[in-house]
Scaffold this active site. Structure first.
Site, PDB file in Angstrom:
ATOM      1  N   ASP A  65     -13.281  -4.913 -10.695  1.00 41.00           N
ATOM      2  CA  ASP A  65     -14.232  -4.056  -9.981  1.00 41.00           C
ATOM      3  C   ASP A  65     -15.505  -4.849  -9.719  1.00 41.00           C
ATOM      4  OD1 ASP A  65     -15.905  -2.008  -9.103  1.00 41.00           O
ATOM      5  OD2 ASP A  65     -16.333  -1.304 -11.142  1.00 41.00           O
ATOM      6  N   ASP A 124     -17.850   0.958  -9.422  1.00 43.07           N
ATOM      7  CA  ASP A 124     -17.348   2.339  -9.473  1.00 43.07           C
ATOM      8  C   ASP A 124     -16.194   2.509 -10.460  1.00 43.07           C
ATOM      9  OD1 ASP A 124     -15.390   0.986  -8.115  1.00 43.07           O
ATOM     10  OD2 ASP A 124     -15.436   2.217  -6.305  1.00 43.07           O
ATOM     11  N   ASP A 168     -11.291  -3.657  -6.532  1.00 43.67           N
ATOM     12  CA  ASP A 168     -11.459  -3.686  -5.070  1.00 43.67           C
ATOM     13  C   ASP A 168     -11.032  -5.042  -4.498  1.00 43.67           C
ATOM     14  OD1 ASP A 168     -13.789  -5.292  -5.760  1.00 43.67           O
ATOM     15  OD2 ASP A 168     -14.766  -3.379  -6.221  1.00 43.67           O
ATOM     16  N   ASP A 218       2.155  -3.855   0.377  1.00 43.81           N
ATOM     17  CA  ASP A 218       3.072  -2.733   0.463  1.00 43.81           C
ATOM     18  C   ASP A 218       3.021  -2.062   1.813  1.00 43.81           C
ATOM     19  OD1 ASP A 218       4.518  -1.386  -1.962  1.00 43.81           O
ATOM     20  OD2 ASP A 218       2.774  -2.424  -2.771  1.00 43.81           O
ATOM     21  N   ASP A 239       8.222  -0.168   0.440  1.00 48.05           N
ATOM     22  CA  ASP A 239       8.324   0.890  -0.556  1.00 48.05           C
ATOM     23  C   ASP A 239       9.551   1.774  -0.288  1.00 48.05           C
ATOM     24  OD1 ASP A 239       6.807   2.210  -2.748  1.00 48.05           O
ATOM     25  OD2 ASP A 239       6.859   3.910  -1.381  1.00 48.05           O
ATOM     26  N   GLU A 285      12.395  -2.325  -1.721  1.00 45.51           N
ATOM     27  CA  GLU A 285      12.555  -1.656  -3.017  1.00 45.51           C
ATOM     28  C   GLU A 285      13.679  -0.627  -2.890  1.00 45.51           C
ATOM     29  OE1 GLU A 285      10.090   1.147  -6.169  1.00 45.51           O
ATOM     30  OE2 GLU A 285       9.906   1.472  -4.025  1.00 45.51           O
ATOM     31  N   HIS A 309       4.252  -1.649 -11.353  1.00 44.41           N
ATOM     32  CA  HIS A 309       3.244  -0.614 -11.568  1.00 44.41           C
ATOM     33  C   HIS A 309       3.852   0.762 -11.843  1.00 44.41           C
ATOM     34  CE1 HIS A 309       4.684  -0.448  -7.547  1.00 44.41           C
ATOM     35  NE2 HIS A 309       4.117   0.732  -7.367  1.00 44.41           N
ATOM     36  N   ASP A 310       5.185   0.835 -11.951  1.00 39.75           N
ATOM     37  CA  ASP A 310       5.847   2.110 -12.244  1.00 39.75           C
ATOM     38  C   ASP A 310       6.539   2.097 -13.601  1.00 39.75           C
ATOM     39  OD1 ASP A 310       5.270   3.024  -9.645  1.00 39.75           O
ATOM     40  OD2 ASP A 310       7.110   2.166  -8.840  1.00 39.75           O
TER      41      ASP A 310
HETATM   42  C1  BGC Z   1       6.293   3.013  -5.663  1.00 40.43           C
HETATM   43  C2  BGC Z   1       5.601   4.071  -6.456  1.00 40.43           C
HETATM   44  C3  BGC Z   1       5.286   5.219  -5.518  1.00 40.43           C
HETATM   45  C4  BGC Z   1       6.551   5.704  -4.804  1.00 40.43           C
HETATM   46  C5  BGC Z   1       6.236   6.605  -3.655  1.00 40.43           C
HETATM   47  C6  BGC Z   1       7.586   3.704  -5.294  1.00 40.43           C
HETATM   48  O1  BGC Z   1       8.702   3.387  -5.710  1.00 40.43           O
HETATM   49  O2  BGC Z   1       6.533   1.833  -6.374  1.00 40.43           O
HETATM   50  O3  BGC Z   1       4.453   3.617  -7.089  1.00 40.43           O
HETATM   51  O4  BGC Z   1       4.734   6.269  -6.247  1.00 40.43           O
HETATM   52  O5  BGC Z   1       7.300   4.633  -4.292  1.00 40.43           O
HETATM   53  O6  BGC Z   1       5.656   5.905  -2.620  1.00 40.43           O
END
Ligand code: BGC
Length: 571
Positions: free
Chosen positions: A49, A53, A57, A126, A230, A297, A359-360
């Protein structure tokens, strides 16, 4: 100590002899640069950051490009930063071509891209094509009536039953909830493959496809090097709307498309998605120099996933993530089997792209029971096996899962599941609150681990072991995870055989405890031996020079528990 320096010296000495042409590839002069690259995935909200905030960023990404270059990464992938209500932190797009104020401006983005390219690095980000936010202007217009110009840009259906309030069919979304949401205005349901505030676009409508391809061109004209697509598996649905069949699976798995006892066969992984990938590839190939790339993905079996890359003899996506790696038990035989499988389905010219964290999903170090030795061994596998290595931010220092109760979750998936008993959730290997793997980067020992100003509250809590686990501390420790990552990435970057050589299982060394393989390119042959057991092993006769070990005080012929070594084989 003396011995450590000896190995380091040997390693540095061997590099120039081994294969120096790889630097050409690293600099992107090779048109297949993506096959030899290493990717670092930044979740921008949690990276750095700079404007006070508590949210990372784009300026923060610029500030740390030298860090990534020094570590040896050549490509960065940034999670979404375009305009969004941030209910799913950017995966709910409000405007595909405008930067979210939280992250900066288009001027910041342009500067970031220039800075990346100046360092001979690449930038991908993404592209969330499957759905938009329900605040996107397209959806606002589409939902305003049944006969507006964008009325069929989303998937609208009348409900069943006397008053039309029953969902059109039984489809469930990927997140487990029902995949249809009733809209009061249109008195119809719209389809959402993920969450209700993310309506799916209707790719059977050619104008939607063209509008999205224009978004792709907009960014490629700016010079971005490609996209992570995505949930590309969700892009089409069966237009006959047939009910999905029952399944024996309750919880989702990385290879099947089932959830809550339903097989999502009619709303995911439709044949049309593969053809779509080839069309998208044509758009990307309009931009020849330098080559731009697409990485998708999708969950599913390897035999299906490969169709995204090559469909009916036509090129599609350059690569597709293989999620079964993430849940693979840490066992030699399992890794051997997994490697044999990806070699079978993703043989040259395809490249396997294994996922170990993102990140999931849970943090690697936490999945591995906190063992830094195992994490180093995994990194050795990742950077020496065939495929494009992806590192999720902070994995190089071992940021752990930070337990955050579902009720406090900012993640919409956590909010959806907040009724679940917390003690069970804390024990599960997979996370249900994705905040737990998105906590801030740990830069140093200062307050907030250097992620943001000490007087600012970071958007998610900082891992409380940051005094020990942080970049600054690990840089000065030769045995740290950070320094091992740096070493193994450097080896890969300077060794074409590890980037593009063939892979052959070294059966003579494989056992229940050991997984071993050769990488060969021309005259150069390397042997990677991974002791995946908690026992020390000895009496290994290997005709070659050891060039890297996961352990700094390694000895010839023997292996520490969880030690891995790379040898240059004598021929
Ligand atoms: C992304 C997630 C996202 C989802 C909906 C995915 O698989 O990696 O972070 O919430 O797609 O867009």
């Amino acid at each position: 100590m003396m011995k450590n320096y000896l190995y380091l010296f040997l390693f540095l000495w061997l590099i120039p002899f081994v294969e120096s042409d790889s630097l050409l590839m690293a600099n992107g002069l090779d048109s297949d640069w993506w096959k030899t690259t290493t990717v670092y995935h930044i979740y921008p909200r949690s990276w750095m950051d700079t404007d006070g905030d508590g949210i990372g960023d784009l300026e923060g990404v610029i500030a740390q490009l030298d860090y990534l270059q020094d570590l040896g990464y050549e490509t960065i992938w940034i999670s979404p930063f375009t305009e969004s209500p941030q209910k799913d932190f950017g995966y709910d797009v409000k405007d595909y071509c405008k930067i979210s104020e939280q992250y900066g401006t288009m001027e910041t983005f342009d500067r970031l891209l220039a800075e990346v390219h100046q360092r001979k690095m690449k930038l991908i980000f993404d592209l969330v094509m499957n759905h938009t936010s329900d605040e996107h202007a397209w959806f606002q217009e589409s939902s305003s009536s049944k006969d507006n110009p964008k009325a069929d840009w989303y998937i609208w259906k009348d409900g069943r039953g006397k008053n039309g309030l029953k969902r059109p069919n039984n489809w469930r979304a990927m997140s487990g909830n029902r995949a249809w949401t009733y809209h009061q205005g249109r008195k119809q349901f719209y389809y959402n493959g993920f969450l209700p505030f993310q309506p799916d676009l209707n790719y059977h409508q050619p104008d939607v496809k063209n509008a999205m391809f224009d978004v792709v061109r907009f960014w490629l004209e700016k010079g971005v090097d490609g996209f992570r697509l995505d949930i590309i598996s969700a892009i089409y649905e069966d237009s006959s709307l047939k009910n999905n069949p029952l399944s024996i699976h309750m919880t989702p798995s990385d290879r099947t498309l089932s959830i809550f006892f339903q097989h999502l066969g009619h709303n995911f992984l439709q044949e049309e998605s593969f053809g779509f990938s080839t069309e998208l590839r044509e758009v990307v190939d309009e931009f020849e120099q330098p080559q731009r790339i697409l990485i998708g993905e999708s969950h599913g079996h390897e035999s299906v996933l490969r169709e995204f890359c090559n469909y009916k003899g036509k090129n599609g996506l350059h690569a597709i993530f293989m999620f079964n790696a993430i849940s693979m038990p840490f066992k030699a035989r399992k890794y051997q089997k997994m490697t044999e499988t990806f070699e079978k389905y993703f043989a040259e010219p395809l490249m396997p792209t294994l996922v170990f964290a993102n990140h999931d999903r849970n943090r690697t170090i936490s999945r591995l029971g906190g063992s830094a030795d195992k994490a180093k061994l995994l990194a050795m596998f990742q950077f020496t096996s065939r495929g494009i290595p992806f590192t999720y931010f902070g994995e190089e220092i071992g940021i752990p899962r930070v337990i955050i109760p579902l009720k406090e979750g900012k993640d919409p998936i956590a909010q959806q599941n907040k009724w679940l008993p917390q003690f069970l959730v804390n024990r599960s290997v997979e996370i249900l609150n994705r905040d737990e793997c998105r906590t801030p980067m740990l830069w140093n020992t200062q307050a907030n681990a250097g992620f943001c100003d000490s007087l600012v509250k970071p958007w998610l809590p900082v891992a409380d072991n940051y005094q020990q686990i942080n970049v600054e501390t690990q840089k000065s420790d030769p045995q740290s995870q950070y320094n091992f990552f740096k070493k193994i990435i450097s080896l890969r970057n300077h060794t074409p055989a590890l980037q593009s050589g063939s892979l052959e299982i070294a059966q003579e060394f494989c056992s229940k405890k050991v997984f071993a393989y050769y990488r060969t390119l021309g005259k150069n042959r390397y042997l990677v031996v991974l002791n995946m057991s908690k026992k020390s092993l000895d009496q290994f006769e290997i005709q070659g020079d050891m060039i890297v070990s996961t352990h700094v005080n390694s000895t010839i012929g023997a292996f520490f528990p969880y030690e891995g070594k790379v040898f240059l084989v004598h021929r």
